[in-house]
Design an enzyme around this catalytic site. Structure first.
Site, PDB file in Angstrom:
ATOM      1  N   ALA A   1       0.978  -1.109   0.077  1.00 20.13           N
ATOM      2  CA  ALA A   1       0.169   0.070  -0.028  1.00 20.13           C
ATOM      3  C   ALA A   1       1.054   1.174   0.003  1.00 20.13           C
ATOM      4  CB  ALA A   1      -1.010  -0.080   1.304  1.00 20.13           C
ATOM      5  N   SER A   2       1.087   2.140  -1.110  1.00 19.41           N
ATOM      6  CA  SER A   2       1.930   2.836  -1.075  1.00 19.41           C
ATOM      7  C   SER A   2       1.631   4.183  -0.325  1.00 19.41           C
ATOM      8  CB  SER A   2       1.776   3.583  -2.732  1.00 19.41           C
ATOM      9  OG  SER A   2       2.234   2.244  -3.513  1.00 19.41           O
ATOM     10  N   GLU A   3       2.840   4.993  -0.289  1.00 16.10           N
ATOM     11  CA  GLU A   3       2.797   6.212   0.703  1.00 16.10           C
ATOM     12  C   GLU A   3       1.500   6.999   0.404  1.00 16.10           C
ATOM     13  OE1 GLU A   3       5.319   9.935   0.490  1.00 16.10           O
ATOM     14  OE2 GLU A   3       6.430   8.320   1.007  1.00 16.10           O
TER      15      GLU A   3
END
Length: 379
Positions: free
Chosen positions: A90-92
């Site tokens: 889950a990206s920044e």
């Protein structure tokens, strides 16, 4: 949630639109994070978050500013090992918001997403395009796709989900108004351009080779090409079809001296990195470090098509010349230095001046205008 929202607009990024902020508020991130995830602290150290063992710490991480790794080594290594290559996450949140802001999805748009991941961005896109829009999201990993489908259903979102190679796009959903890419790309697949209407926008994390990843925003033209500029920075995990190939060790080695301090190349701006990428075609990431004796080293690796070629330059305290170990036949270090010199001769252009054009027969990297081509990559 307030802490996450506050992280979306750091000073180094452009202003995030209210529609993107509203979408982040409307799509709770915790529905898309597994009970056990892997996070890196500010020093790069890896640690686990565990919802069952420490729910407060888990929620702080979920609604904090960091990306959360959800898979290592394509699922072959458990997260608890803390070692391995990051292959899904889950990206920044700030990076997600920035790419969506550049994409500009609007109500009613048809959106193709490459890389479903946890499903959070597919949910955000679904919220942004509304009930009259349509989101098609493609994930290459069946296990990741299965969990994303569960996450999305539980959160009340129902985009069209497919399992397959995102580089091929999805022809039966075209023409698309937007293409949103969540994995690192070196060469933009023409299928994405071909499946878009004129005026459509494609936003992707572009990893041109040397240095850090950047954000590329392309607009599809009437002639069937797409062109656009670098608009920011983002480092994403590679699309599986474009991961750098493994290298064999070459047999030939030579040593020589360089007058350029290798530390200087580590301090270059992104404009120099993009010039070196365009002029040399180096594919592998540059690595560097400091050993126990205080010696700084910097390695540059040639593409897989030049097996075994790499160079390591070493800085030692008190030296005015620096040793270079060149392995293989390709003079990698010399290529980097020559490209650096050309960048200086151009007046040291910044990263905003670089762009890419994607056509049926390949892509071109250019400076200032599409006519000023630095490198042509054949399809």
């Amino acid at each position: 949630m307030d802490r996450l929202i506050a992280s979306l607009d750091p000073e180094e990024r452009g202003h995030i639109s209210e529609s993107i902020v509203d979408a982040v508020r409307a799509v709770p991130r915790h529905h898309f994070i597994p009970d056990v995830g892997l996070v890196r602290d500010d020093d790069g150290e890896r640690y686990l978050i565990d919802r069952q063992a420490d729910p407060d710490a888990w929620y702080r991480a979920v609604y904090g500013p960091n990306g959360i790794v959800t898979q290592l080594d394509d699922g072959a290594t458990p997260l608890t090992a803390l070692k391995g290559d990051f292959t899904s996450s889950a990206s920044e949140p700030a990076t997600v918001a920035d790419l969506l802001n550049q994409l500009g999805p609007e109500p009613g748009h048809r959106v193709l997403e490459i890389g479903t991941g946890t499903g959070w961005t597919a949910a955000l896109l679904s919220h942004l395009v509304g009930g009259h829009g349509e989101v098609t999201s493609i994930e290459v990993d069946p296990q990741v796709a299965e969990q994303a489908a569960k996450n999305l259903s539980y959160a009340g979102f129902h985009p069209r989900l497919l399992v397959g190679d995102g580089a091929l796009g999805c022809m039966d959903g075209e023409p698309y108004d937007r293409v949103h890419v969540t994995c690192g790309i070196r060469e933009v697949p023409y299928a994405w351009v071909e499946q878009c209407r004129p005026g459509a926008v494609i936003v992707l994390p572009w990893h041109p080779g040397y240095g850090d990843g950047v954000v590329l925003r392309l607009e599809v033209q009437d002639d069937g090409t797409a062109a656009g500029r670098v608009v920011g920075f983002a480092s994403y995990m590679w699309m599986r079809a474009q991961r750098p190939g493994s290298q064999e060790t070459a047999e030939t080695t030579r040593w020589y001296w360089t007058a350029l301090d290798p530390r200087a190349l580590g301090d270059l701006c992104n404009g120099a990195d993009l010039a070196i990428s365009a002029l040399t075609g180096l594919e592998s990431s540059v690595s560097s470090g400091v050993d126990d004796d205080g010696e700084y080293w910097r390695m540059v690796v040639a593409p897989a098509g030049d097996p075994g070629s790499y160079a390591v330059a070493t800085w030692r305290p008190g030296r005015t010349r620096h040793a270079v170990q060149q392995v293989g036949d390709r003079p990698v270090w010399d290529e980097v230095l020559h490209a650096y010199a050309r960048w200086v001769s151009w007046g040291e252009p910044s990263w905003e001046r670089y762009g890419v054009t994607v056509a049926p027969d390949g892509q071109s990297i250019w400076l200032d205008t599409p006519d000023n081509v630095l490198r042509r990559q054949e399809a």
